[in-house]
Design a protein around this motif. Structure first.
Motif, PDB file in Angstrom:
ATOM      1  N   ASN A 170      -3.972   3.139 -13.012  1.00 15.94           N
ATOM      2  CA  ASN A 170      -4.886   4.138 -13.569  1.00 15.94           C
ATOM      3  C   ASN A 170      -4.286   4.816 -14.796  1.00 15.94           C
TER       4      ASN A 170
ATOM      5  N   SER B 203       0.845  -1.192   0.000  1.00 18.10           N
ATOM      6  CA  SER B 203       0.000   0.000   0.000  1.00 18.10           C
ATOM      7  C   SER B 203       0.879   1.239   0.000  1.00 18.10           C
TER       8      SER B 203
ATOM      9  N   ASP C 158      -7.589  -5.635 -12.067  1.00 25.23           N
ATOM     10  CA  ASP C 158      -7.252  -5.083 -10.757  1.00 25.23           C
ATOM     11  C   ASP C 158      -7.780  -6.003  -9.663  1.00 25.23           C
TER      12      ASP C 158
ATOM     13  N   LYS D 171       1.241   1.488  -7.124  1.00 27.36           N
ATOM     14  CA  LYS D 171       0.755   0.549  -8.147  1.00 27.36           C
ATOM     15  C   LYS D 171      -0.649   0.905  -8.640  1.00 27.36           C
ATOM     16  N   SER D 172      -1.518   1.388  -7.745  1.00 26.97           N
ATOM     17  CA  SER D 172      -2.865   1.777  -8.185  1.00 26.97           C
ATOM     18  C   SER D 172      -2.810   2.997  -9.097  1.00 26.97           C
TER      19      SER D 172
ATOM     20  N   VAL E 298      -2.969  -6.588 -11.493  1.00 25.81           N
ATOM     21  CA  VAL E 298      -2.555  -5.875 -10.292  1.00 25.81           C
ATOM     22  C   VAL E 298      -2.989  -6.733  -9.114  1.00 25.81           C
TER      23      VAL E 298
END
Length: 234
Positions: free
Chosen positions: A52, A43, A169, A47-48, A200
């Motif tokens: 996107n 976290s 994802d 990566k998120s 992901v």
């Protein structure tokens, strides 16, 4: 192999009050046609945010992103929407299906935006649903399907426009272990058919399905490793 994705010095900053948060700090990345990549990281690793950007849901603060040779870094929202519909098939952890429409209608939806005729949409959606093992569930609504079946519908929707990339994802995040194995077998089959797949995930066992594991930490690529166990067995 031809490059599907070419990223150079991608930076993504976000304002937070009076400060600027540097989330991506100069990422370079090449992904070839037919690659099977797991994108991992704790976290806050970025990566998120990178996902996107890869999915054309966001644009970078600086740097370039070429998708099939087209620089998408500075496109308008409408242009990005068109690229997303044609080039990228999304699979989400929460399925994101329309609850009041059938599996067939959910799968056909991206083709509505692509301007396909109703006959074309239904023929292609039927073909894809059979490919993902739901030929006998086409008229069922999401609440009449199991979690695994709903994710198969979502995978079918991602495939329907024959995109350049399947971007998933946490595709098994809401599924039990047995169903997760079935869905990952489906992704393996999709990749074997010639599709470029980017997963992901934070789960190591899911990442072992990929042929390449890219780990992010603190906004940079920490490692980029080929999965020799899988590659050597081909």
């Amino acid at each position: 192999m031809s490059l599907v994705i070419k990223i150079r010095n991608i930076i993504r900053d976000f304002p937070l009050g009076q400060e600027i948060v540097h989330v991506l700090k100069g990422i370079d990345l090449d992904i070839e046609k037919g690659d099977y990549v797991a994108l991992m990281g704790p976290s806050g690793s970025g990566k998120s945010t990178l996902m996107n950007l890869l999915g054309c849901l966001d644009t970078p603060t600086a740097g370039s992103y070429e998708l099939n040779g087209v620089d998408v870094s500075n496109l308008s929202d409408d242009e990005l929407a068109e690229i997303r519909n044609k080039e990228i098939g999304f699979v989400f952890q929460t399925f994101n299906l329309l609850p009041r429409t059938t599996a067939l209608e959910n799968v056909a939806l991206p083709m509505v935006y692509a301007g396909a005729s109703k006959a074309e949409r239904h023929a292609r959606a039927e073909e894809v649903l059979k490919d993902v093992g739901l030929g006998d569930r086409m008229d069922h609504r999401p609440n009449q399907l199991s979690g695994g079946q709903r994710q198969r519908v979502a995978v079918g929707r991602a495939l329907v426009n024959k995109p350049s990339i399947i971007l998933a994802d946490e595709p098994t995040g809401n599924l039990d272990s047995k169903t997760s194995v079935e869905i990952m077998k489906l992704f393996d089959d999709i990749h074997a058919a010639g599709n470029t797949v980017i997963l992901v995930t934070h789960e190591e066992d899911i990442a072992t399905h990929a042929h390449r594991v890219i780990r992010l930490r603190d906004g940079v690529v920490e490692s980029d490793v080929r999965n020799e166990k899988i590659v050597s067995s081909e």
